[in-house]
Write a protein that holds these residues in place. Structure first.
Motif, PDB file in Angstrom:
ATOM      1  N   THR A  71      -6.547   5.534   0.380  1.00  0.00           N
ATOM      2  CA  THR A  71      -6.597   4.573   1.489  1.00  0.00           C
ATOM      3  C   THR A  71      -7.826   3.679   1.362  1.00  0.00           C
ATOM      4  OG1 THR A  71      -5.536   6.225   2.890  1.00  0.00           O
ATOM      5  CG2 THR A  71      -6.582   4.367   3.996  1.00  0.00           C
ATOM      6  N   GLY A 105      -8.496  10.617   2.066  1.00  0.00           N
ATOM      7  CA  GLY A 105      -8.429   9.178   2.297  1.00  0.00           C
ATOM      8  C   GLY A 105      -8.946   8.346   1.142  1.00  0.00           C
ATOM      9  N   LEU A 120      -4.590  -3.027   1.967  1.00  0.00           N
ATOM     10  CA  LEU A 120      -4.478  -2.613   3.358  1.00  0.00           C
ATOM     11  C   LEU A 120      -5.528  -3.388   4.149  1.00  0.00           C
ATOM     12  CD1 LEU A 120      -4.292   1.305   3.473  1.00  0.00           C
ATOM     13  CD2 LEU A 120      -2.556  -0.297   4.279  1.00  0.00           C
ATOM     14  N   TYR A 123      -3.438   5.603   9.945  1.00  0.00           N
ATOM     15  CA  TYR A 123      -1.992   5.391   9.838  1.00  0.00           C
ATOM     16  C   TYR A 123      -1.392   5.700  11.194  1.00  0.00           C
ATOM     17  CZ  TYR A 123      -2.644   5.206   4.811  1.00  0.00           C
ATOM     18  OH  TYR A 123      -3.038   4.847   3.562  1.00  0.00           O
ATOM     19  N   SER A 138       0.828  -1.212   0.000  1.00  0.00           N
ATOM     20  CA  SER A 138       0.000   0.000   0.000  1.00  0.00           C
ATOM     21  C   SER A 138       0.859   1.258   0.000  1.00  0.00           C
ATOM     22  CB  SER A 138      -0.924  -0.008   1.211  1.00  0.00           C
ATOM     23  OG  SER A 138      -1.607   1.204   1.287  1.00  0.00           O
ATOM     24  N   THR A 139       1.831   1.334   0.912  1.00  0.00           N
ATOM     25  CA  THR A 139       2.683   2.533   0.960  1.00  0.00           C
ATOM     26  C   THR A 139       3.532   2.645  -0.295  1.00  0.00           C
ATOM     27  OG1 THR A 139       3.717   1.186   2.669  1.00  0.00           O
ATOM     28  CG2 THR A 139       3.185   3.444   3.255  1.00  0.00           C
TER      29      THR A 139
END
Lengths: 402, 208
Positions: free
Chosen positions: B42, B39, B51, B11, A396-397
């Motif tokens: 995300t 976001g 994630l 995070y 993800s990062t």
């Protein structure tokens, strides 16, 4: 990546070359020991005495008279089984001419391939390599020359020529590189040279030296180079004989096994240094594999993240990077092995020219298989941390950075 | 088809993000709008299983992603979720066709060259089959990325700013193709963007 590969190939190649050289050198030395317990010759360096008279690579320490060695020539000697006389100092096209008797080929279990053993003065029986390299056949004639180098000025060409009477089968021992004749032939050649008189050729068989089978003991004022001695048994008295000779006579006696071990020890220093160097190169190459894998991870992190997106598991990425390290190691090992065998082959050509010993790059050793194991281990160790890193990557990062 | 409930994520050291529940049904096309830092990405990573949420659930084609083991989740993502990123990434050493084959292989789907050829043809990049990806223009790259997301006929297609790096002409073309191809495989499409140009095209919209 390329640098790591080159380093890896260099390191493994050097180790493999050392292994090849060592095993063949040891093999040659061992084969040529021929069960000889003692070499008796003129005073000088014991190692030189052995190298000259058993391995035929050094110059003689000098000559000894028959009178001096007479006791050892006695067939009734209580300790000595055989004492084979050698007369060394002449060559034909750099192949050494050795004056001896029929027991010499027996020491090396040399069998006749063609023709016969020499019977008369100026007859020779030649080793397999000599016959092959100089293209000599039965009945061929040649003049020997003084010393061990090619020099026409030193040729003994005012004597009778030598005649090839027989050729030995290949033995793998030093006898392959020798031209054998009887001791009297060597004397005859030198007498002519020394007196240099324009004497008419005469029949050597019935001449001053008599029959070739006449014991050398009958010529007390003549010289030989050395005696190769086999004991009846390795008892206390036999072991003492060497010390007695060295302390109480003008002769020198040396034990081949001891001198060769001394030689190994001396060479061993250089060999150890080379081996340490090779190991250092391999260690550096391992480090270089590690660094290049690690830095390529940075470059390829999007690719790796992408592979995860496409369904690849962590374990698969781990295996992928590990495999890269292993492939690099195997490739480096392969190139290194190729290099070592090629350079061994080149080195063999050089050694044949200068020492008349035949080496080859076309043999493979069990140790080379162990080397593959070591190469794989290094590849594994170098790749394991980058592989763990790749498998732990946060996709993800990584993707968000893009 | 794509359902979330009470989805939360934060995070380390940052404020807790709370996402509205999403219910996208089979074949529906949705636009998810939000400012930078709201976001969006995300959420898209949570939906794609890149994630793991702190709490709440993500259901894709009836499967709760949090119930899958790591390796199973990777496999599931490869097979059922197609993801398109703002900038197309490829395995650089491989050609366009090989990149698509890799997508099939890694997802555990049988490799079908005819499917790849037809798909690229359909996206007007059929002639780039054997080209290296970095030889393509951005518009072409994005089309190949769409092809890769679609190659395994996923149930859900997630697109993260697929048009924001493109000019108006390419933007129009790419979004059209995306919609058309999603329709062709009957996939649920969710486009996450702040690109105002897309606003008018989608009936169904979620605002973050």
């Amino acid at each position: 990546m390329l640098l790591s590969l080159v380093l890896f190939a260099l390191g493994t190649g050097l180790i493999a070359l050392l292994l090849l050289l060592n095993s063949q050198l040891q093999d040659k030395f061992d084969k040529n020991l021929a069960g000889i317990d003692l070499v008796i010759g003129a005073k000088g360096s014991p190692l030189q005495l052995i190298l000259c008279n058993m391995y035929h690579i050094d110059a003689p320490t000098g000559n000894v008279s028959i009178a001096e060695v007479r006791p050892f020539l006695n067939p009734q000697h209580p300790l000595i089984k055989t004492a084979v006389p050698l007369s060394i100092g002449d060559n034909y096209k750099t192949y050494r001419l050795v004056g001896t008797d029929h027991r010499f080929p027996q020491l090396y279990n040399a069998e006749i391939a063609e023709g016969d053993l020499w019977e008369k003065t100026f007859e020779v029986t030649i080793g397999a390599s000599v016959a092959k390299d100089l293209n000599l056949k039965i009945g061929d004639k040649f003049f020997s020359s003084h010393g061990f180098i090619l020099d026409d000025d030193l040729a003994h060409d005012h004597t009778e020529p030598f005649v090839v009477r027989g050729i030995f089968k290949p033995t793998g021992a030093v006898i392959d590189q020798l031209i054998l004749t009887n001791t009297q032939s060597i004397w005859a050649v030198h007498e002519h040279t020394e007196t240099a008189e324009a004497e008419a050729p005469h029949n050597h068989d019935n001449d001053a030296y008599g029959n070739v089978h006449t014991p050398l003991i009958n010529f007390p004022d003549k010289d030989i180079t050395s005696l190769l001695v086999q004991f009846k048994g390795r008892n206390y008295q036999a072991l003492n004989m060497q010390r007695n000779i060295n302390e109480n006579t003008s002769l020198q006696a040396a034990t081949p096994a001891i001198e060769i071990n001394r030689l190994y020890a001396m060479m061993g220093v250089g060999e150890d240094a080379l081996r340490a160097l090779a190991l250092a190169i391999i260690a550096v190459s391992g480090l270089s594999v590690f660094i290049s894998l690690f830095s390529s991870l940075r470059e390829r992190r999007y690719e790796l993240a992408l592979m995860r997106v496409m369904g690849s598991s962590r374990r698969k990425l781990f295996a992928l990077i590990l495999l890269e390290g292993l492939i690099l190691a195997v490739l480096g090992y392969g190139i290194g092995l190729l290099l070592s065998h090629i350079s061994m082959e080149l080195l063999a050509g050089y050694m044949k020219d200068s020492y008349r010993y035949t080496f080859t790059g076309r043999i493979f050793l069990r140790e080379e298989l162990y080397l593959l194991g070591a190469a794989l281990l290094i590849g594994f160790v170098a790749a394991i941390i980058p592989a763990i890193q790749a498998s732990r990557m946060d996709i993800s990062t990584t993707l968000a950075e893009a | 088809m794509l359902h979330t409930a009470n989805l939360r994520f934060s995070y380390t050291g940052a404020a807790l993000l709370q996402f509205p529940d999403i219910r996208c049904e089979k074949g529906e096309h949705w636009l998810l709008l939000g400012q930078s830092g709201s976001g969006k990405t995300t959420l898209l990573h949570l939906l794609g299983g890149l994630l793991t949420a702190h709490s709440g659930t993500v259901q894709v084609a009836g499967t709760d992603l949090s119930r899958l083991s790591a390796a199973k989740l990777d496999r599931f993502r490869g097979k059922h979720i197609g993801i398109i990123f703002q900038r197309a990434h490829f395995v650089k050493a491989l050609t366009v066709a090989e990149n698509l084959m890799l997508a099939q292989q890694l997802a555990g789907v049988p490799i079908s060259k005819s499917r790849i050829e037809a798909l690229l043809e359909h996206l007007n990049v059929g002639h780039k089959l054997h080209a290296k990806p970095d030889r393509l223009s951005q518009g072409e790259q994005q089309r190949v990325a769409i092809a890769r997301a679609l190659v395994n006929q996923p149930a859900v297609i997630l697109a993260d700013e697929p048009t924001s790096a493109l000019d108006d002409v390419n933007c129009e073309e790419v979004i059209q193709l995306l919609e058309r191809e999603a329709q062709a495989v009957g996939a649920t499409l969710l486009v996450v963007t702040h690109d105002g140009r897309l606003r008018a095209r989608f009936e169904r919209q979620i605002q973050l």
